[in-house]
Design a protein around this motif. Structure first.
Motif, PDB file in Angstrom:
ATOM      1  N   VAL A 111      -3.296  -3.421 -18.219  1.00 56.28           N
ATOM      2  CA  VAL A 111      -2.662  -3.905 -17.000  1.00 56.28           C
ATOM      3  C   VAL A 111      -2.410  -2.729 -16.055  1.00 56.28           C
ATOM      4  O   VAL A 111      -2.445  -1.559 -16.454  1.00 56.28           O
ATOM      5  N   ASP A 112      -2.142  -3.067 -14.784  1.00 57.28           N
ATOM      6  CA  ASP A 112      -1.741  -2.083 -13.781  1.00 57.28           C
ATOM      7  C   ASP A 112      -0.225  -2.122 -13.654  1.00 57.28           C
ATOM      8  O   ASP A 112       0.350  -3.176 -13.353  1.00 57.28           O
TER       9      ASP A 112
ATOM     10  N   ALA B  20       1.741   4.081  -9.390  1.00 56.91           N
ATOM     11  CA  ALA B  20       0.907   3.064 -10.035  1.00 56.91           C
ATOM     12  C   ALA B  20       0.071   3.754 -11.106  1.00 56.91           C
ATOM     13  O   ALA B  20      -0.468   4.839 -10.888  1.00 56.91           O
ATOM     14  N   TYR B  21       0.003   3.137 -12.261  1.00 56.55           N
ATOM     15  CA  TYR B  21      -0.785   3.707 -13.355  1.00 56.55           C
ATOM     16  C   TYR B  21      -1.264   2.570 -14.246  1.00 56.55           C
ATOM     17  O   TYR B  21      -0.747   1.441 -14.191  1.00 56.55           O
ATOM     18  N   THR B  22      -2.240   2.877 -15.077  1.00 55.25           N
ATOM     19  CA  THR B  22      -2.828   1.862 -15.966  1.00 55.25           C
ATOM     20  C   THR B  22      -2.413   2.140 -17.400  1.00 55.25           C
ATOM     21  O   THR B  22      -2.409   3.293 -17.845  1.00 55.25           O
TER      22      THR B  22
ATOM     23  N   GLN C 232      -3.990   2.629  -0.911  1.00 59.57           N
ATOM     24  CA  GLN C 232      -5.087   1.794  -0.433  1.00 59.57           C
ATOM     25  C   GLN C 232      -4.635   0.859   0.677  1.00 59.57           C
ATOM     26  O   GLN C 232      -5.446   0.142   1.256  1.00 59.57           O
ATOM     27  N   ALA C 233      -3.331   0.858   0.965  1.00 64.74           N
ATOM     28  CA  ALA C 233      -2.787   0.001   2.016  1.00 64.74           C
ATOM     29  C   ALA C 233      -1.533   0.659   2.565  1.00 64.74           C
ATOM     30  O   ALA C 233      -0.916   1.511   1.906  1.00 64.74           O
ATOM     31  N   ALA C 234      -1.142   0.293   3.769  1.00 67.64           N
ATOM     32  CA  ALA C 234       0.048   0.862   4.410  1.00 67.64           C
ATOM     33  C   ALA C 234       1.279   0.049   4.028  1.00 67.64           C
ATOM     34  O   ALA C 234       1.211  -1.167   3.833  1.00 67.64           O
TER      35      ALA C 234
ATOM     36  N   ALA D 244       1.892  -4.189  -3.402  1.00 68.71           N
ATOM     37  CA  ALA D 244       2.646  -2.971  -3.736  1.00 68.71           C
ATOM     38  C   ALA D 244       1.778  -2.007  -4.535  1.00 68.71           C
ATOM     39  O   ALA D 244       1.868  -0.788  -4.360  1.00 68.71           O
ATOM     40  N   LEU D 245       0.943  -2.535  -5.413  1.00 67.80           N
ATOM     41  CA  LEU D 245       0.025  -1.677  -6.172  1.00 67.80           C
ATOM     42  C   LEU D 245      -0.956  -0.977  -5.237  1.00 67.80           C
ATOM     43  O   LEU D 245      -1.271   0.211  -5.413  1.00 67.80           O
ATOM     44  N   ARG D 246      -1.435  -1.699  -4.219  1.00 66.40           N
ATOM     45  CA  ARG D 246      -2.352  -1.078  -3.268  1.00 66.40           C
ATOM     46  C   ARG D 246      -1.644   0.018  -2.458  1.00 66.40           C
ATOM     47  O   ARG D 246      -2.235   1.064  -2.171  1.00 66.40           O
TER      48      ARG D 246
END
Length: 261
Positions: free
Chosen positions: A192-193, A178-180, A243-245, A236-238
């Motif tokens: 955007v992300d 993930a990138y900005t 930040q999430a499993a 999916a970004l998290r």
């Protein structure tokens, strides 16, 4: 007649005695001289023996020194033979090294055009590939080109850098990143992300979560997706940002494989 003979005999005896007495005195003198001469000869013999002993001692020293020198010479011969063998091996290694240098020079002339072709091929591949982190990847290609033109950089270092660039591109195929970045949406540049799933999906979502889009590899452009992808892309970004499993299936627009040309 007989008396005269007796007188004569007596006179003869007296004369003989006198003669014997004279002879005895002369003999003693000669004996002393003989003894003195013998003592002188013995003294000379002793001195001669001393000189002989000294000569023998000096001769023994010379012989010992000679043997020591001979032993040293034998040791030097063995040492020199060993050195000669080492020199012979070094000469062989120098010949091998000279041959290797000639081969390296030949390989260097051949590998430089090959590396330039590899860089050009990698650049063309990136431009045709899914455009994830496109600016970053193209900047890496420009650095490679500058490196190829730098005479101060060794050929082995240039080849290592080219190989490393290929390895990085290969690793992108297994990455979840993930990138900005910024993208133009409906004529407006927006931040955007992005979510990159290897080379099978490249999706984005605006920072407010209102617009979700994905790269269409057939049309070679980004397209806005319907709202059914919004929550899956956000989740999916998290996951990509740790930040999430990753504990559930997510709905993502996967690029269909294309036939190899």
């Amino acid at each position: 007649m007989n008396k005269h003979r007796v007188r004569t005999l007596v006179l003869s005896a007296v004369a003989a005695g006198a003669l014997m007495m004279g002879a005895g005195t002369a003999g003693a003198t000669e004996l002393k001289e003989v003894l003195d001469e013998g003592m002188a000869i013995n003294k000379l013999a002793q001195e001669s023996q001393k000189r002989i002993d000294k000569i023998v001692e000096e001769t023994d020293k010379i012989v010992s020194q000679y043997k020591a020198v001979q032993k040293t010479i034998e040791g030097l011969k063995i040492y020199n033979a060993q050195l000669q063998r080492q020199i012979d091996r070094q000469v062989e290694e120098m010949e091998d090294l000279s041959t290797s240098i000639k081969q390296v020079t030949y390989v260097k002339r051949q590998i430089t055009p090959l590396m330039l072709k590899m860089v050009d091929a990698l650049e063309a591949f990136i431009k045709m590939d899914v455009p994830f982190q496109l600016n970053k990847r193209l900047e890496g290609i420009e650095r490679l080109k500058d490196l190829m033109d730098d005479p101060s950089v060794d050929t082995s270092e240039k080849f290592r850098s080219v190989f490393e660039a290929y390895q990085i591109e290969s690793d992108y195929g297994r990455a979840l990143v993930a990138y900005t970045d910024t993208i133009e949406i409906d004529g407006v540049s927006r931040e955007v992300d992005f979510l990159q799933v290897g080379r099978v999906a490249l999706v984005y979502q605006t920072r407010d979560g209102q617009i979700t889009g994905a790269w269409n590899n057939q049309t070679k452009q980004f397209e806005i997706l319907d709202d059914s992808y919004r929550s899956s892309v956000a989740q999916a970004l998290r996951v990509a940002n740790k930040q999430a499993a990753a504990d559930r299936l997510l709905k993502l627009p996967i690029l269909a494989p294309e036939r190899a040309q």
